[in-house]
Design a protein around this motif. Structure first.
Motif, PDB file in Angstrom:
ATOM      1  N   ILE A   4       0.868  -1.098  -0.099  1.00  0.00           N
ATOM      2  CA  ILE A   4      -0.214   0.030   0.013  1.00  0.00           C
ATOM      3  C   ILE A   4       0.816   1.257   0.083  1.00  0.00           C
ATOM      4  O   ILE A   4       1.747   1.380   0.943  1.00  0.00           O
ATOM      5  N   SER A   5       0.710   2.133  -0.981  1.00  0.00           N
ATOM      6  CA  SER A   5       1.331   3.220  -1.024  1.00  0.00           C
ATOM      7  C   SER A   5       0.516   4.416  -0.357  1.00  0.00           C
ATOM      8  O   SER A   5      -0.558   4.733  -1.066  1.00  0.00           O
ATOM      9  N   THR A   6       0.947   5.000   0.629  1.00  0.00           N
ATOM     10  CA  THR A   6       0.022   6.335   1.136  1.00  0.00           C
ATOM     11  C   THR A   6       1.002   7.440   1.282  1.00  0.00           C
ATOM     12  O   THR A   6       1.806   7.611   2.282  1.00  0.00           O
ATOM     13  N   PRO A   7       0.689   8.440   0.166  1.00  0.00           N
ATOM     14  CA  PRO A   7       1.516   9.393   0.220  1.00  0.00           C
ATOM     15  C   PRO A   7       1.161  10.507   1.436  1.00  0.00           C
ATOM     16  O   PRO A   7       0.198  10.667   1.707  1.00  0.00           O
ATOM     17  N   GLY A  28       4.270  -0.183  10.395  1.00  0.00           N
ATOM     18  CA  GLY A  28       4.220  -0.378   8.804  1.00  0.00           C
ATOM     19  C   GLY A  28       2.668  -0.702   8.407  1.00  0.00           C
ATOM     20  O   GLY A  28       1.885  -1.422   8.938  1.00  0.00           O
ATOM     21  N   LEU A  29       2.620   0.088   7.309  1.00  0.00           N
ATOM     22  CA  LEU A  29       1.120  -0.154   6.675  1.00  0.00           C
ATOM     23  C   LEU A  29       1.082  -1.754   6.139  1.00  0.00           C
ATOM     24  O   LEU A  29       2.256  -2.290   5.569  1.00  0.00           O
ATOM     25  N   PRO A  30      -0.189  -2.257   6.155  1.00  0.00           N
ATOM     26  CA  PRO A  30       0.015  -3.829   5.568  1.00  0.00           C
ATOM     27  C   PRO A  30      -0.102  -3.756   4.073  1.00  0.00           C
ATOM     28  O   PRO A  30      -0.114  -2.585   3.473  1.00  0.00           O
ATOM     29  N   SER A  31       0.313  -5.125   3.728  1.00  0.00           N
ATOM     30  CA  SER A  31       0.009  -5.096   2.184  1.00  0.00           C
ATOM     31  C   SER A  31      -1.327  -5.353   1.785  1.00  0.00           C
ATOM     32  O   SER A  31      -1.997  -6.233   2.645  1.00  0.00           O
ATOM     33  N   TYR A  32      -1.627  -4.951   0.789  1.00  0.00           N
ATOM     34  CA  TYR A  32      -3.139  -5.384   0.428  1.00  0.00           C
ATOM     35  C   TYR A  32      -3.347  -7.080   0.324  1.00  0.00           C
ATOM     36  O   TYR A  32      -2.598  -7.508  -0.448  1.00  0.00           O
TER      37      TYR A  32
END
Length: 472
Positions: A4-7, A28-32
């Protein structure tokens, strides 16, 4: 699975802004997970993979392991309020107890409150059983009063809670010196300590719960947008899930479903978190335990000392966006960051030495009568739960268990609780609801200022007017 890309954006002062929440930034953001691969049949389809949907799926699968349970999520599991909240596992119940009692009686509400308290321990139990390390510590919550009007509301709260069955050990009045022994809140005149509350890192909890649902056999499809819910099906941009039971568990994102724009209002709440506290600041503040911190202001705040020794504090920013629009990535207005930072420094002056690390926001679901609801219609197989008005972290567990019992047609005590099957009228059309919500919070802020500056010994009439306008 894709990442996941979160600008994110940094303010002029270097504060990270948005990026969903600090809770996710820290782990850390999870993977989709994969999207729905096309049309699919299921026994139960749950729309929304936040805490309500995940708890419902968890108990459905543990009661009937052979069920085919599908969860549909536009972003990733826990993207909404479930991964952005203040981390309070509290026994607070949204809404007027008198409204619940009007249909089910006083004792039924007392039982609901008892079950809310026990749900804190149930969440902790599941976390232990499933190996979820979510920084859970049950050290209670401290609510402080910082002027005479707040102190009067505090005393009234104690009498009110006792009238609803609270035992002496459930509430403790604290004098100013006793508060300072716990947390050095500037200007605190009195406090109310409630042991039924636990600190939690919500993103860790929701991520662990999603994994537990998958281990139990549930299927979570992300990157899948549901546009319409019908009896027997949920329509998405990736295909249709057909199921005899379809449960809407979207809370603040309910307005995204066709025909539900005025069902629950998406109320905005914002947070800031500091950099780790130095030993010098810690010695000035105290706060050696993991108790949560709240107050008796009308425009209330909520705070915790995190497991990594920061202070996270939240409150209302821009409370509502015209047309029930919602923020997607948690970006918070600079004015809101400044307001919350100022409040933090006012409450805990020693934090003026500490930089704010990140700010974010999210939405919560508010029904027109401000009371949580769990409902299931047997003829259509449609159900829903939500409307927690910001007190959802624990409530989602009890609501999920209740919704699971309703869907399985179990004759359990949960399906008789007074929040089951309530019918609530929709919110007014625009621009009335926008004007009403903004007027309400303007009045609450003005009431707080008046109570502070005039040292009133009673609640300002401005706050009473706000309650009357909105029906709280």
């Amino acid at each position: 699975m894709s990442t996941i890309s979160t600008p994110g954006a940094a303010t002029a002062s270097g504060v990270r802004n948005g990026e969903v929440s600090y809770w996710y930034s820290s782990i850390g953001l999870p993977s989709y997970r994969g999207a729905l691969p096309g049309d699919r049949d299921a026994d139960v389809c749950i729309v929304g993979a936040g805490f309500t949907g995940l708890w419902t799926a968890y108990y459905l699968l543990h009661q009937q392991p052979d069920l085919r349970v599908v969860l549909l999520e536009k972003e990733f599991a826990g993207f909404g309020a479930s991964g952005r909240n203040g981390g309070w596992l509290s026994a607070e119940l949204a809404g007027s107890r008198e409204r619940y009692a009007a249909t089910h009686g006083h004792q039924a509400v007392v039982e609901l409150l008892r079950l809310m308290r026990s749900a804190i321990d149930e969440v902790t139990r599941v976390a232990t059983v499933e190996g979820i390390d979510a920084d859970i510590v049950k050290d209670g919550v401290l609510h402080v009063a910082r002027n005479r009007a707040q102190q009067n509301r505090l005393r009234h709260e104690i009498d009110y809670e006792r009238g609803w069955g609270a035992a002496p050990e459930d509430l403790r009045y604290l004098e100013a010196a006793e508060i300072r022994d716990r947390i050095a809140v500037a200007g605190a005149r009195a406090g109310l300590f409630v042991p039924h509350c636990a600190r939690v890192q919500p993103a860790k909890l929701v991520r662990g719960l999603a994994a537990a649902v998958e281990r139990a056999g549930g299927k979570i499809f992300e990157q899948t947008t549901v546009s319409e819910i019908r009896p027997g099906s949920a329509l998405t941009d990736r295909g249709t899930v057909s199921a005899p039971i379809v449960l809407r568990c979207l809370e603040g994102f309910t307005a995204s479903i066709r025909g539900a724009r005025r069902a629950w209002l998406p109320m905005n709440s914002s947070m800031v978190v500091t950099e780790p506290l130095s030993d010098s600041v810690r010695s000035q503040i105290g706060w050696q335990g993991a108790e949560l911190l709240g107050d008796f202001a009308h425009a209330y705040m909520y705070a915790q000392r995190t497991a990594d020794n920061r202070i996270a504090l939240g409150g209302r920013g821009i409370p509502y966006r015209f047309g029930s629009r919602t923020d997607q990535r948690g970006h918070t207005q600079p004015r809101t960051i400044e307001t919350l930072t100022s409040l933090l420094h006012h409450l805990l002056p020693a934090t003026a030495e500490v930089n704010i690390a990140q700010a974010w926001c999210g939405v919560l679901g508010v029904p027109r009568d401000w009371c949580a609801t769990v409902s299931f219609d047997r003829p259509t197989g449609l159900g829903t739960a939500g409307g927690y008005v910001g007190s959802g972290l624990t409530t989602t567990n009890l609501a999920g268990r209740t919704l699971a019992d309703l869907a399985l047609r179990r004759d359990s005590p949960l399906v008789e609780l007074p929040w089951v099957g309530r019918r609530v009228r929709p919110w007014e059309p625009e621009p009335l609801r926008w004007a009403g919500v903004h007027a309400m919070y303007a009045l609450y802020r003005a009431a707080d200022r008046r109570e502070d500056h005039r040292d009133l010994d009673h609640t300002s009439n401005l706050a009473r007017l706000a309650d009357k306008i909105t029906g709280r």
